[in-house]
Each structure stands twice: as C-alpha cells, then as structure tokens.
Design a protein around this motif. Sequence first.
Motif, short mmCIF file in Angstrom:
data_model
loop_
_atom_site.label_atom_id
_atom_site.label_comp_id
_atom_site.label_asym_id
_atom_site.label_seq_id
_atom_site.Cartn_x
_atom_site.Cartn_y
_atom_site.Cartn_z
N LYS A 1 59.01 76.83 -5.49
CA LYS A 1 58.96 75.38 -5.32
C LYS A 1 57.51 74.91 -5.15
O LYS A 1 57.07 73.95 -5.79
N GLU A 2 56.75 75.59 -4.31
CA GLU A 2 55.36 75.21 -4.09
C GLU A 2 54.53 75.41 -5.35
O GLU A 2 53.71 74.56 -5.72
N TYR A 3 54.75 76.52 -6.03
CA TYR A 3 53.99 76.81 -7.25
C TYR A 3 54.24 75.74 -8.32
O TYR A 3 53.30 75.23 -8.93
N LEU A 4 55.51 75.40 -8.54
CA LEU A 4 55.86 74.46 -9.59
C LEU A 4 55.45 73.03 -9.26
O LEU A 4 55.08 72.26 -10.15
N GLU A 5 55.53 72.66 -7.98
CA GLU A 5 55.12 71.31 -7.58
C GLU A 5 53.64 71.07 -7.86
O GLU A 5 53.23 69.95 -8.17
N LYS A 6 52.83 72.12 -7.77
CA LYS A 6 51.40 72.00 -8.05
C LYS A 6 51.13 71.86 -9.54
O LYS A 6 50.01 71.54 -9.94
N ARG A 7 52.15 72.10 -10.36
CA ARG A 7 52.02 71.95 -11.80
C ARG A 7 52.97 70.87 -12.30
O ARG A 7 53.66 71.03 -13.30
N HIS A 8 52.99 69.76 -11.54
CA HIS A 8 53.93 68.66 -11.82
C HIS A 8 53.66 68.01 -13.17
O HIS A 8 54.52 67.32 -13.72
N GLY A 9 52.47 68.22 -13.73
CA GLY A 9 52.19 67.66 -15.04
C GLY A 9 52.95 68.35 -16.15
O GLY A 9 53.08 67.81 -17.25
N MET A 10 53.46 69.55 -15.89
CA MET A 10 54.18 70.31 -16.91
C MET A 10 55.65 70.47 -16.59
O MET A 10 56.50 70.44 -17.48
#
Length: 241
Positions: free
Chosen positions: A207-216
């Motif tokens: 969740k934390e990893y993906l939230e930091k890549r919210h542009g993708m």
Amino acid sequence: MSRVSVFVDGENISASFALRIFHAAQELGEVDLLRAYGDAGRLTGWEDTAGFRLIHSGTGKNAADLLLTVDAMERALSGACDAVVIASSDGDFRHLAERLRERGVMVLGMGQEKAGLRFKASCSRFVSLSQKPTLPAAAAAQPADLPDDPTPSDPNQPLTLRGWPKAITQLIRDYGYSGGLTTGELGMLMGERHGAHIRDHPDKMWKEYLEKRHGMFLLEQSARGLVVSIRSDAQARIAAE
C-alpha cells in the motif's frame, strides 16, 4: 459453462502459487469452490489468501490428504461440479484422479515435477508448477532512493527495484481480472515471477509503495480487498511509448 472445484494440498503446495492455480481453474469454467487443506496451526499463507477457504484437517498423519479426497469425491458424486483441480505434488492422489475420471469428471492436476508420472498420467491434464525463485542479490542490494527506470527492463537480467513499476504494470495486464489485482495477488506474482518481495523494499508494505507511485497506479478498496490497477492516463502514456 462447466463448474470447477479446486482442492489444494496446503501442506504440499505453497500459497505463493494460489493465483496461478486460480487462473488455471478459470480456464476450465466457472470456479465455484476454492479450498486448501492442512493443519491450520502449521500452515502459513493459505489462511490469508483471498478467495481460498482453509480447511483445518487436524494434526494426524495424512489427515489433509484424506479429508481432501473425501470432499472431492463427495463433490463429484453429488454432481456439483464438472471439473476438479487437484493441486499437490503427492503422487498418491493418482487414485483420486482415476476415480474422478471414471465418474466423467475432468481432472486438472497441478504440482511440482516430483509428483511422478503415475499421478500425471491419471489426470486429464497436468500443469507443472515451477519452483519459486529466490531474490537475486542484485535486486536486494539496489539502493532505495534510485528513481524508477523509465525503460523496459531486460527479461534476461535480474529485476532491480527500479524495474518494479514496469513489472507490476505487466502483471496487471497479464493477470488482472475484475479491474486489477489485489495487493495480495500482486505480492504472490512478484515473488513467483520475479523473486521480488515487498519486505526487501524500504516501504515494507505494498500500500505504501503503490501510494508513492500514484501517477501510475490507482488503489481502490473492494470486496476482494485492496485492488491496484493502472491509471487510465498512465495506460495512454504507456501505449504511446
């Protein structure tokens, strides 16, 4: 459409193969039963695997095998399914596969190569599950603060942390259903296909990893769990590359 029931020897097959087993079952028809058997006190992974019901078989010798066999035969004899998936590398399940086929039930066997020729031959079809790869040393040592690699990674090279976004995007395209993959499914596939595990990333949680890549990526809570999909604007950008 054919009705498919899935029976997994949880003491023999790792939960990391759950998504592969599910997708193989889907190819046969409508999956209406997903069960993993074993001693719940000793198993890891299956209890938290979305979609699968862990059946506690007790601690006795061969208890999981016996209960799985009884349930599979009961399901077939009641006419509740047209096809059965038996996921195990235990060659003794050849007897179950033979009886099911005698009853006109299609049997898909799934397991490691050590399952043996007799079990494989007793199934209508057998799919080999490859060994889960270990994390390449190069990926584990990759600095965490490097930017995501904008170029496609070479499939012949170890997957580095910079190559994760591209790999995730491809997995969603290849395996996503009902709008995407849950973070649990994503973790299974990243480990199985690339030997990449979120515990080896500084974020520690998908969740934390993906939230930091919210542009993708887009994260949405659903009945299946936390689902990750590719943002529509990101898909257009990738298609234009």
